[in-house]
Design a protein around this motif. Structure first.
Motif, PDB file in Angstrom:
ATOM      1  N   TYR A 242       0.914  -1.180   0.110  1.00 39.31           N
ATOM      2  CA  TYR A 242      -0.049   0.037  -0.083  1.00 39.31           C
ATOM      3  C   TYR A 242       1.104   1.240  -0.093  1.00 39.31           C
ATOM      4  CZ  TYR A 242      -2.880   4.023   2.119  1.00 39.31           C
ATOM      5  OH  TYR A 242      -3.120   5.067   2.227  1.00 39.31           O
ATOM      6  N   ILE A 243       1.861   1.368   0.666  1.00 40.06           N
ATOM      7  CA  ILE A 243       2.744   2.330   0.918  1.00 40.06           C
ATOM      8  C   ILE A 243       3.731   2.704  -0.288  1.00 40.06           C
ATOM      9  CG2 ILE A 243       5.111   3.262   1.917  1.00 40.06           C
ATOM     10  CD1 ILE A 243       4.192   1.678   4.583  1.00 40.06           C
TER      11      ILE A 243
ATOM     12  N   GLU B 202      -1.001  15.146  -1.157  1.00 40.34           N
ATOM     13  CA  GLU B 202      -1.378  14.114  -0.161  1.00 40.34           C
ATOM     14  C   GLU B 202      -0.103  13.840   0.652  1.00 40.34           C
ATOM     15  OE1 GLU B 202      -4.301  11.106  -1.388  1.00 40.34           O
ATOM     16  OE2 GLU B 202      -3.692  11.826  -3.190  1.00 40.34           O
TER      17      GLU B 202
ATOM     18  N   VAL C 288       1.327  10.116   3.067  1.00 41.40           N
ATOM     19  CA  VAL C 288       1.013   8.575   2.895  1.00 41.40           C
ATOM     20  C   VAL C 288       0.400   8.391   4.501  1.00 41.40           C
ATOM     21  CG1 VAL C 288       1.690   6.158   2.702  1.00 41.40           C
ATOM     22  CG2 VAL C 288       2.828   8.121   1.392  1.00 41.40           C
TER      23      VAL C 288
ATOM     24  N   ALA D 257       1.622   6.909  -6.748  1.00 43.10           N
ATOM     25  CA  ALA D 257       0.504   7.505  -7.007  1.00 43.10           C
ATOM     26  C   ALA D 257       0.708   9.246  -6.793  1.00 43.10           C
ATOM     27  CB  ALA D 257      -1.019   7.192  -6.320  1.00 43.10           C
ATOM     28  N   ILE D 258       1.013   9.401  -5.471  1.00 47.05           N
ATOM     29  CA  ILE D 258       1.425  10.793  -5.254  1.00 47.05           C
ATOM     30  C   ILE D 258       2.435  11.539  -6.220  1.00 47.05           C
ATOM     31  CG2 ILE D 258       2.361  12.375  -3.494  1.00 47.05           C
ATOM     32  CD1 ILE D 258       1.073  10.542  -1.368  1.00 47.05           C
TER      33      ILE D 258
ATOM     34  N   ASP E  22       2.562   1.792  -3.472  1.00 45.53           N
ATOM     35  CA  ASP E  22       1.533   2.158  -4.555  1.00 45.53           C
ATOM     36  C   ASP E  22       1.109   3.589  -4.245  1.00 45.53           C
ATOM     37  OD1 ASP E  22       1.482  -0.276  -5.604  1.00 45.53           O
ATOM     38  OD2 ASP E  22      -0.336  -1.082  -4.708  1.00 45.53           O
ATOM     39  N   LYS E  23       0.617   3.943  -2.922  1.00 44.64           N
ATOM     40  CA  LYS E  23       0.527   5.360  -2.525  1.00 44.64           C
ATOM     41  C   LYS E  23       1.560   6.453  -2.913  1.00 44.64           C
ATOM     42  CE  LYS E  23      -2.757   8.116  -0.886  1.00 44.64           C
ATOM     43  NZ  LYS E  23      -3.760   8.394  -1.283  1.00 44.64           N
TER      44      LYS E  23
ATOM     45  N   LEU F  22      -1.244   5.540   7.141  1.00 44.73           N
ATOM     46  CA  LEU F  22      -1.627   4.314   7.418  1.00 44.73           C
ATOM     47  C   LEU F  22      -1.541   3.819   8.886  1.00 44.73           C
ATOM     48  CD1 LEU F  22      -1.469   1.189   6.428  1.00 44.73           C
ATOM     49  CD2 LEU F  22       1.006   1.200   6.889  1.00 44.73           C
TER      50      LEU F  22
ATOM     51  N   ASN G  39       6.923  10.990   4.156  1.00 48.09           N
ATOM     52  CA  ASN G  39       5.982  12.170   4.264  1.00 48.09           C
ATOM     53  C   ASN G  39       7.033  13.395   4.426  1.00 48.09           C
ATOM     54  OD1 ASN G  39       3.481  11.043   4.130  1.00 48.09           O
ATOM     55  ND2 ASN G  39       3.376  10.775   6.197  1.00 48.09           N
TER      56      ASN G  39
END
Length: 310
Positions: A32-33, A47, A49, A39-40, A35-36, A51, A66
């Motif tokens: 997830y991290i 955005e 990240v 995407a950012i 992919d996020k 979680l 971040n």
């Protein structure tokens, strides 16, 4: 004995299942991290990240990611600002060089095409060619000066300087121009000597830039002022006028390279947009600062602040 072995096997099995579940959860969270973050980056969004996890290592990882994303955004913003400033600078350079060069070419063509021009008219045109050529050379020199200041190539040794004397001399240099423009000079320089850490040549140039701007843009207020004072271990030089002033949106931008106020693009207020940028760099090299405060038609003041010395 068999019962004990059975219990041990069950415990080991449970531990393996817990480890497998933990690994699966970690792999899912890590995926997830990744992919996020991708995407950012691809969308250039603002955005972060996020979680929900109790794992301290993941928390540290998220904080680091971040922070890195924030730094990347700041770098991109700085690059965009620099790119916009460079484009504006090139446009203004083209404008500021093209205008006097066109005039010079026009004068030269007139001199070449009209061989029977009276000597008096010929000398007048040659004088105008000389004046415009000097203007072009001065503009080019300002570009080089700013480049040297920003690259750190310009040496500026700092010493103990007499601020009263430097301020007074700068004001006197413009006194004739102030009078010829029909302006009043309001000078408040105390007799008590004030000394600061700085460079005499650099401060002279900075004061000259600010004073010439005050005369150019503040002449409608009919008064140009200079005040020398001390405050909390600093020596402050205020240069003020009561002219049109500077809009609040421009006050943070006027020290940027090639930034010019709307009025400065017309003939009366024409300027290169480099004077205040050079001034700011000079003052910063002396360990000082320059700021501006403006209320249109009431008071616009540029304040130069330097470290006070005994």
């Amino acid at each position: 004995m068999v019962a004990v072995l059975l219990i041990v096997v069950i415990i080991l099995g449970l531990l393996n299942m817990m480890q497998w579940a933990g690994r699966k959860k970690r792999a899912k969270q890590l995926g997830y991290i990744i992919d996020k973050v991708n995407a950012i980056i691809e969308s250039s969004s603002q955005e972060q990240v996020l979680l929900f996890t109790e794992d301290p290592e993941y928390r540290r990882l998220l904080i680091a990611i971040n922070h890195l994303l924030l730094q990347t955004r700041q770098s991109e913003t700085g690059f965009m600002r620099t790119e916009i400033a460079m484009r504006r600078m090139l446009a203004n350079i083209s404008h500021d060089l093209k205008t006097p060069l066109t005039v010079v070419l026009g004068y030269i063509e007139t001199l070449n095409q009209k061989a029977d021009l009276p000597m008096e008219e010929r000398e007048r045109l040659l004088d105008k060619v000389h004046t415009k050529t000097v203007e072009i050379v001065e503009l080019i020199n300002r570009f080089f000066d700013l480049a040297k200041l920003e690259s750190g190539d310009k040496e500026m040794p700092l010493t103990r300087i007499h601020i009263n004397e430097i301020s007074r001399n700068s004001m006197l240099m413009f006194y004739d121009l102030i009078e010829s423009e029909g302006l009043q000079a309001d000078i408040d320089i105390p007799e008590t000597p004030l000394y600061a850490w700085g460079n005499e040549e650099g401060l002279n140039r900075a004061l000259n830039n600010v004073l010439s701007n005050a005369i150019r843009y503040g002449s409608q207020g009919k008064v140009i002022g200079m005040k020398l004072r001390e405050e909390q271990g600093r020596v402050l030089i205020d240069i003020w006028d009561k002219g049109k002033g500077i809009h609040e949106r421009d006050q943070e931008l006027i020290f940027e390279r090639m930034y010019t106020l709307e009025d400065s693009r017309n003939k009366r207020f024409q300027g290169s947009g480099l004077g205040l940028t050079i001034t700011k760099r000079l003052i910063e090299l002396m360990g000082g600062e320059i700021r501006v405060a403006s209320k249109p038609y009431e008071r616009t003041v540029f304040t130069i602040s330097l470290k006070k010395l005994p």
